[in-house]
Design a protein around this motif. Structure first.
Motif, short mmCIF file in Angstrom:
data_model
loop_
_atom_site.label_atom_id
_atom_site.label_comp_id
_atom_site.label_asym_id
_atom_site.label_seq_id
_atom_site.Cartn_x
_atom_site.Cartn_y
_atom_site.Cartn_z
N PRO A 43 0.81 -1.23 0.00
CA PRO A 43 0.00 0.00 0.00
C PRO A 43 0.84 1.27 0.00
N LEU A 44 2.01 1.24 0.63
CA LEU A 44 2.84 2.45 0.65
C LEU A 44 3.35 2.78 -0.75
N GLY A 45 3.80 1.78 -1.50
CA GLY A 45 4.21 2.04 -2.88
C GLY A 45 3.07 2.61 -3.69
N LEU A 46 1.89 2.05 -3.51
CA LEU A 46 0.69 2.51 -4.20
C LEU A 46 0.35 3.96 -3.82
N ARG A 94 5.09 9.99 -13.04
CA ARG A 94 6.44 10.33 -13.51
C ARG A 94 7.48 10.15 -12.42
N ARG A 95 7.05 10.21 -11.19
CA ARG A 95 8.00 10.07 -10.06
C ARG A 95 7.88 8.69 -9.41
N TRP A 96 7.58 7.67 -10.19
CA TRP A 96 7.44 6.31 -9.67
C TRP A 96 8.69 5.86 -8.93
N TRP A 97 9.84 6.27 -9.43
CA TRP A 97 11.11 5.88 -8.82
C TRP A 97 11.23 6.44 -7.40
N LEU A 98 10.62 7.59 -7.16
CA LEU A 98 10.66 8.20 -5.84
C LEU A 98 9.84 7.39 -4.84
N ALA A 99 8.76 6.77 -5.30
CA ALA A 99 7.95 5.91 -4.43
C ALA A 99 8.79 4.72 -3.96
N LEU A 101 -2.56 0.32 -12.57
CA LEU A 101 -3.92 0.81 -12.33
C LEU A 101 -4.17 2.20 -12.91
N THR A 102 -3.12 2.99 -13.01
CA THR A 102 -3.29 4.36 -13.52
C THR A 102 -2.92 4.49 -15.00
N ALA A 103 -2.50 3.42 -15.63
CA ALA A 103 -2.07 3.48 -17.04
C ALA A 103 -3.21 3.92 -17.96
N ALA A 104 -4.40 3.38 -17.77
CA ALA A 104 -5.53 3.73 -18.64
C ALA A 104 -5.88 5.21 -18.51
N ALA A 105 -5.88 5.73 -17.29
CA ALA A 105 -6.18 7.15 -17.09
C ALA A 105 -5.11 8.03 -17.74
N ALA A 106 -3.86 7.61 -17.65
CA ALA A 106 -2.78 8.38 -18.26
C ALA A 106 -2.92 8.39 -19.79
#
Length: 152
Positions: free
Chosen positions: A68-71, A80-85, A130-135
């Protein structure tokens, strides 16, 4: 960022509090450990599930705790900041393991760092999926709203 997503920010901070409580309070007969021991004893009764030892279940629970924290981090910080997660998940687990050496009944463990980091990575990947379609819809909307002449 927090003002744009107040409910998500609140959920993230509440979950961080739960993780803090679960990892930074003294360990003396915790309910979660008792549950894991009971599960390990249950799985030990059956030959097909004897591989699910307490150690394995604890490792899997540590992974699950950080998904859940990564999410949440990706949803708050943006795709765009996935690496920061992932970096925040790793940093958080490093801080937790460092602090645990000063807490009674707690023992820092490299396996926890691996499991928690893996959980943050899995949560980040889940958020990206999960957010790919919205993007894609947002990008398609931007392209289609431009005048045709400017797209040529």
């Amino acid at each position: 960022m927090f003002a744009r997503h107040p409910y998500l920010s609140l959920a993230t901070f509440v979950y961080l509090g739960v993780v803090g409580w679960a990892t930074l309070t003294p360990q003396s007969g915790r309910a979660s450990s008792n549950l894991l021991w009971r599960m390990a004893e249950f799985f030990d009764r059956y030959e097909a599930t004897q591989w699910l030892t307490f150690s394995t279940l604890e490792f899997l629970a540590n992974i699950a705790m950080f998904v859940p924290l990564g999410l949440f981090f990706v949803l708050l910080l943006g795709r765009r900041r996935w690496w920061l997660a992932i970096a925040l998940g790793f940093l958080l687990t490093m801080v937790i393991e460092f602090v645990q050496q000063f807490i009674g009944g707690r023992v820092p463990d490299v396996r926890d760092i691996v499991a928690n980091s893996l959980g943050a990575i899995l949560g980040t990947l889940l958020a990206l999926v999960l957010t790919a379609a919205a993007a894609r819809k947002r990008r398609a909307g931007r392209v289609s709203s431009e005048p045709i002449a400017s797209r040529l």
